[in-house]
Write a protein that holds these residues in place. Structure first.
Motif, mmCIF file in Angstrom:
data_model
loop_
_atom_site.group_PDB
_atom_site.id
_atom_site.type_symbol
_atom_site.label_atom_id
_atom_site.label_comp_id
_atom_site.label_asym_id
_atom_site.label_seq_id
_atom_site.Cartn_x
_atom_site.Cartn_y
_atom_site.Cartn_z
ATOM 1 N N UNK A 82 0.477 -1.034 -0.186
ATOM 2 C CA UNK A 82 -0.423 -0.206 0.163
ATOM 3 C C UNK A 82 1.177 1.230 0.420
ATOM 4 N N UNK A 83 1.246 1.212 -0.876
ATOM 5 C CA UNK A 83 2.280 2.480 -1.097
ATOM 6 C C UNK A 83 3.558 2.397 -2.810
ATOM 7 N N UNK A 84 3.668 3.464 -2.938
ATOM 8 C CA UNK A 84 4.035 4.262 -4.334
ATOM 9 C C UNK A 84 5.945 3.254 -4.294
ATOM 10 N N UNK A 85 5.071 2.761 -5.609
ATOM 11 C CA UNK A 85 6.582 1.930 -6.261
ATOM 12 C C UNK A 85 8.047 2.367 -7.108
ATOM 13 N N UNK A 132 -3.420 4.725 -6.500
ATOM 14 C CA UNK A 132 -3.842 5.383 -4.516
ATOM 15 C C UNK A 132 -5.093 7.254 -5.174
ATOM 16 N N UNK A 133 -5.408 7.149 -3.722
ATOM 17 C CA UNK A 133 -5.868 8.356 -4.313
ATOM 18 C C UNK A 133 -5.932 8.555 -3.252
ATOM 19 N N UNK A 134 -5.761 9.755 -3.276
ATOM 20 C CA UNK A 134 -5.678 10.843 -2.310
ATOM 21 C C UNK A 134 -7.002 11.753 -1.621
ATOM 22 N N UNK A 135 -7.111 11.503 0.099
ATOM 23 C CA UNK A 135 -8.363 11.405 0.180
ATOM 24 C C UNK A 135 -8.314 12.207 1.520
ATOM 25 N N UNK A 136 -7.690 12.996 1.499
ATOM 26 C CA UNK A 136 -7.349 13.763 2.206
ATOM 27 C C UNK A 136 -6.463 14.145 3.827
ATOM 28 N N UNK A 137 -5.365 12.947 3.487
ATOM 29 C CA UNK A 137 -4.258 12.369 3.812
ATOM 30 C C UNK A 137 -2.648 13.966 3.403
ATOM 31 N N UNK A 138 -3.303 14.118 1.905
ATOM 32 C CA UNK A 138 -2.252 15.609 0.935
ATOM 33 C C UNK A 138 -0.275 14.607 1.688
ATOM 34 N N UNK A 139 -0.769 13.166 1.192
ATOM 35 C CA UNK A 139 0.532 13.057 1.218
ATOM 36 C C UNK A 139 0.786 11.986 -0.127
ATOM 37 N N UNK A 140 0.528 10.642 -0.507
ATOM 38 C CA UNK A 140 0.418 10.164 -1.866
ATOM 39 C C UNK A 140 -0.790 9.724 -1.896
ATOM 40 N N UNK A 141 -1.432 9.274 -3.342
ATOM 41 C CA UNK A 141 -2.466 9.965 -3.655
ATOM 42 C C UNK A 141 -2.502 11.204 -4.487
ATOM 43 N N UNK A 142 -3.594 10.415 -5.762
ATOM 44 C CA UNK A 142 -4.316 10.545 -7.325
ATOM 45 C C UNK A 142 -4.866 11.759 -7.228
ATOM 46 N N UNK A 167 -6.995 3.755 -1.075
ATOM 47 C CA UNK A 167 -6.982 5.018 -0.231
ATOM 48 C C UNK A 167 -6.295 5.131 1.350
ATOM 49 N N UNK A 168 -6.516 5.728 2.077
ATOM 50 C CA UNK A 168 -5.836 5.946 2.694
ATOM 51 C C UNK A 168 -6.159 7.195 3.972
ATOM 52 N N UNK A 169 -7.826 7.040 4.662
ATOM 53 C CA UNK A 169 -7.842 8.762 5.190
ATOM 54 C C UNK A 169 -7.559 8.206 7.084
ATOM 55 N N UNK A 170 -5.773 8.181 6.702
ATOM 56 C CA UNK A 170 -5.436 8.312 8.442
ATOM 57 C C UNK A 170 -4.907 9.178 8.573
ATOM 58 N N UNK A 171 -5.173 10.205 8.428
ATOM 59 C CA UNK A 171 -5.770 11.712 9.234
ATOM 60 C C UNK A 171 -6.976 11.467 10.286
ATOM 61 N N UNK A 172 -7.659 10.906 9.983
ATOM 62 C CA UNK A 172 -9.065 11.016 10.908
ATOM 63 C C UNK A 172 -9.024 9.940 12.350
#
Length: 354
Positions: A82-85, A132-142, A167-172
């Protein structure tokens, strides 16, 4: 041997509480109708992953190619990175790993996809990918639109296979549960849902929709369209994710010895080299009279109320605030059961950060 006879500082794992946490998650997942793909990066311990798989996990999630190599070597089922290679070395290792077993991974930009596709073609393998979709973490993800483009490219390539969307909503994750948290997760996961719907409208299958952490898995699964979740800390329990509603028993603790008592303080031999300092809200189990003042490299400094009975040489168990970072500081688990020391598991993936 009694567990308090273990030398300190030491990372303890109560095997009964571990199994209780795994069984609780398995029962929840069966009722919720979602798959659980636990995150190996938290514990990096094959024995724990095997117990998770026995409890019904659909595979494992990892964060690095090196963790995927450990997972494949130890037969830990279907693996998702679950990360960019990116970069020649990592892509080469991924391709070689996929010769042994299919391994899924994330991608969030066209440049990386170009390199992955070229490597797959050159080595005559098919790479399993998930935008990988950016869902608000503002980290990786398109962004959603770019993620759709990536998915279409993967779907149309003879050298790539579209396995789903992530996607990863870890900030919540640490937000306390309630209507506000549920609403925030629903809002932030919207781009992921848009991508899924756009692809389905185009007739492109999306077999896996994966997201969540130990602090968001309930709310994320409750969306009704996520197929699997990626909690990791739930197996062990920590203060950070239990604040977010994880609800795990504290199977892991750090055993420490009281080194000094002076001036209303208790000093333990577990400092920043035994407890991760990032969040810092560690608690001494069974001693509410202690409040953490701070961590030095080798020392934990605790303010003590007058009623605290601890003496030099006594041992205490500390509940870590952040399991992931704390485990990363240790080489092995000291296994305990009913107050006794019953064995040891090596953290085989220690240092697997490339």
């Amino acid at each position: 041997m009694y567990k308090l006879d273990i030398d300190t500082p030491a990372l303890l794992l109560d095997v009964d509480l571990l199994q209780k946490n795994l069984d609780r998650m398995a029962a929840w997942a069966a009722e919720a109708g979602v798959g659980v793909r636990p995150h190996f990066k938290v514990h990096r311990t094959p024995e724990i992953s095997k117990l998770q798989l026995e409890a019904g996990a659909v595979g494992v999630t990892v964060a690095k190619v090196s963790e995927a190599e450990v997972a494949v070597e130890h037969g830990l089922g279907e693996v998702l990175i679950a990360n960019e290679i990116c970069g020649k070395q990592k892509i080469e290792r991924l391709v070689q790993l996929c010769r042994r077993q299919p391994v899924m991974s994330y991608v969030d930009c066209h440049d990386a996809l170009d390199d992955l596709e070229a490597a797959a073609e050159a080595h005559r393998v098919v790479l399993d990918l998930l935008p990988d979709v950016d869902v608000g973490m503002n980290r990786c993800g398109a962004p959603a639109e770019e993620a759709v483009e990536l998915a279409v490219r993967i779907h149309e390539s003879p050298h790539l296979s579209l396995r789903g969307i992530g996607g990863y909503e870890g900030h919540l994750g640490a937000q306390e549960p309630g209507e506000g948290k549920t609403a925030a997760i629903t809002h932030d996961l919207h781009p992921l849902r848009v991508v899924v719907e756009r692809l389905q409208e185009a007739g492109i299958p999306v077999p896996i929709v994966t997201a969540a952490s130990s602090g968001t898995f309930r709310e994320t699964a409750g969306q009704g369209w996520v197929t699997e979740v990626q909690p990791g800390t739930y197996a062990l329990g920590d203060l950070l994710y239990n604040k977010g509603g994880c609800g795990s028993d504290y199977a892991m603790t750090v055993l420490a010895t009281v080194m000094s008592r002076a001036g209303g303080r208790v000093i333990t031999d577990a400092g920043m080299k035994a407890l991760h300092p990032r969040f810092g809200g560690h608690i001494v189990k069974d001693y509410p009279q202690l409040a953490l003042r701070g961590l030095a490299a080798e020392h934990g400094i605790w303010d003590a109320e007058d009623t605290c009975s601890l003496r030099v040489g006594d041992k205490v168990e500390i509940l870590p605030d952040y399991a992931d970072g704390t485990i990363n500081l240790h080489l092995c688990w000291e296994l305990t059961q009913a107050g006794s020391a019953v064995g040891r598991w090596d953290i085989v993936g220690h240092g697997a950060s490339k």
